[in-house]
Enzyme design. Sequence first.
Site, short mmCIF file in Angstrom:
data_model
loop_
_atom_site.label_atom_id
_atom_site.label_comp_id
_atom_site.label_asym_id
_atom_site.label_seq_id
_atom_site.Cartn_x
_atom_site.Cartn_y
_atom_site.Cartn_z
N HIS A 127 5.19 6.58 -6.71
CA HIS A 127 4.53 5.56 -5.87
C HIS A 127 5.58 4.66 -5.20
O HIS A 127 5.61 3.45 -5.41
CB HIS A 127 3.56 4.71 -6.71
CG HIS A 127 2.56 3.96 -5.87
ND1 HIS A 127 1.25 3.76 -6.25
CD2 HIS A 127 2.67 3.35 -4.66
CE1 HIS A 127 0.62 3.07 -5.33
NE2 HIS A 127 1.46 2.80 -4.36
N ARG A 151 -3.83 7.09 -2.18
CA ARG A 151 -4.21 6.78 -3.57
C ARG A 151 -4.50 8.09 -4.29
O ARG A 151 -5.03 9.04 -3.70
CB ARG A 151 -5.47 5.90 -3.60
CG ARG A 151 -5.24 4.45 -3.18
CD ARG A 151 -4.39 3.68 -4.19
NE ARG A 151 -4.18 2.29 -3.84
CZ ARG A 151 -3.11 1.81 -3.21
NH1 ARG A 151 -2.13 2.63 -2.85
NH2 ARG A 151 -2.99 0.52 -2.96
P1 NDP Z 1 -5.53 0.60 7.59
O1 NDP Z 1 -6.68 -0.16 7.04
O2 NDP Z 1 -4.68 -0.03 8.63
O3 NDP Z 1 -6.02 2.00 8.17
C1 NDP Z 1 -6.95 2.80 7.52
C2 NDP Z 1 -7.29 3.99 8.40
O4 NDP Z 1 -8.17 4.84 7.67
C3 NDP Z 1 -8.05 3.59 9.68
O5 NDP Z 1 -7.65 4.40 10.75
C4 NDP Z 1 -9.49 3.88 9.32
O6 NDP Z 1 -10.34 4.19 10.43
C5 NDP Z 1 -9.33 5.11 8.45
N1 NDP Z 1 -10.52 5.29 7.61
C6 NDP Z 1 -11.05 4.46 6.69
N2 NDP Z 1 -12.15 4.98 6.14
C7 NDP Z 1 -12.34 6.18 6.75
C8 NDP Z 1 -13.33 7.19 6.62
N3 NDP Z 1 -14.34 7.09 5.78
N4 NDP Z 1 -13.21 8.28 7.41
C9 NDP Z 1 -12.19 8.40 8.28
N5 NDP Z 1 -11.20 7.47 8.45
C10 NDP Z 1 -11.29 6.38 7.68
O7 NDP Z 1 -4.64 1.00 6.32
P2 NDP Z 1 -3.05 1.23 6.25
O8 NDP Z 1 -2.66 2.24 7.25
O9 NDP Z 1 -2.32 -0.06 6.24
O10 NDP Z 1 -2.91 1.83 4.76
C11 NDP Z 1 -3.63 2.98 4.35
C12 NDP Z 1 -3.54 3.13 2.84
O11 NDP Z 1 -2.23 3.52 2.44
C13 NDP Z 1 -3.77 1.85 2.02
O12 NDP Z 1 -5.17 1.58 1.88
C14 NDP Z 1 -3.11 2.16 0.70
O13 NDP Z 1 -4.03 2.72 -0.20
C15 NDP Z 1 -2.06 3.21 1.07
N6 NDP Z 1 -0.69 2.70 0.84
C16 NDP Z 1 0.13 3.39 0.00
C17 NDP Z 1 1.43 2.96 -0.21
C18 NDP Z 1 2.34 3.72 -1.09
O14 NDP Z 1 3.43 3.23 -1.43
N7 NDP Z 1 2.03 4.95 -1.47
C19 NDP Z 1 1.95 1.75 0.43
C20 NDP Z 1 1.01 1.13 1.32
C21 NDP Z 1 -0.27 1.59 1.49
P3 NDP Z 1 -10.64 3.10 11.58
O15 NDP Z 1 -9.34 3.03 12.36
O16 NDP Z 1 -11.74 3.69 12.34
O17 NDP Z 1 -10.94 1.81 10.87
C1 OXD Z 2 0.06 -0.70 -1.23
C2 OXD Z 2 0.79 0.11 -2.18
O1 OXD Z 2 -1.14 -0.56 -1.12
O2 OXD Z 2 1.91 -0.24 -2.56
O3 OXD Z 2 0.72 -1.50 -0.55
O4 OXD Z 2 0.30 1.16 -2.59
#
Ligand code: NDP
Ligand code: OXD
Length: 306
Positions: free
Chosen positions: A269, A221
Amino acid sequence: MRITFCCTDTAAEPWLQGLRAALPNAEVTLWSAGAPVADYAVVWAPPQQFFDEQSQLKAVFNIGAGVDALLKLQLPPNAQIVRLDDAGMSVQMAEYVCHAVIRHFREFDAYEADTRQGKWSFRKPRARADFPVGIMGLGVLGARVARALGTFEFSVKGWSRSPKTVDGVQCFSGAQGFQDFLAASRVLVCLLPLTADTRDIMNRDTLSQLQPGGYVINVARGAHLVDEDLLALLDSGHLAGATLDVFRTEPLPADHPFWQHPSITVTPHTSARTLRSESIAQIAGKIAALQRGEPVAGVVEAGRGY
Ligand code: NDP
Ligand code: OXD
């Protein structure tokens, strides 16, 4: 069972048709103000009015992985939020990040500039060991990206909130592991959810801790990155460049300095797009499971913000 669909910037008809085909016993309709209350909602960036009216929702299916926009709204008390769980996004994210890392590491942008001028010139090969890649977030997407980078024999580091084990990845966790993680990384990939803890996480202080010649890839983000701090560290030479897919304001405003910066690559994006048929199959499967009283994967914990 009634399902209501309310997705901004999304052509509704193919989704409605797909959901009707996948759930023939459900009444699937496009939401409009004053519509009857439904049991389930399929949403992307709905207005608050939607939730004010849809007071009986049991589950809200977000057609994306990131739920930060949804968590800013007031949802009905019994509605759980269910995010998309991969649904074809992780392989796209792996393609995007590997492409950005390899393009930078192999200097393909410089080669392209040369060949456009008719120059047949070679650059000294760089040592892969000098380009350790750190991935912030080892969830559905981060873990997949880590595995993909490993196949190209990059040294991969990962950082998550709770301790993790991922084959071939040196894992760090929590606040105590963060500085060691940054110091061990030259290329930094952000795949964190946007929460109170992760907003502005890529700033002057943290980015300065990357190895010299650092490179930033933000695919999570825009609000994870402090734009001015990135620009200052590029100007100072501590950072070599960035590939950015997400921005604080989207579309990226026409006068934003990122557009014209020679060391920044901008994409709109698009690193991992929601794929309609995969998403419909996943949502339909989860609705059927919830109807049977079974638990489903991808339920968001509002308290932790993802
Ligand atoms: P997940 O919820 O599967 O994974 C999130 C990861 O971040 C986990 O490993 C989590 O740790 C870690 N995390 C969360 N908070 C913290 C913190 N404070 N400190 C350290 N690590 C942290 O999410 P996804 O992998 O599915 O997606 C990640 C993000 O990607 C989405 O939230 C979205 O914003 C973005 N996204 C962007 C897209 C794009 O087109 N650009 C498309 C899809 C998603 P833990 O394993 O310990 O819970
Ligand atoms: C998502 C994105 O969160 O598209 O899936 O950014």
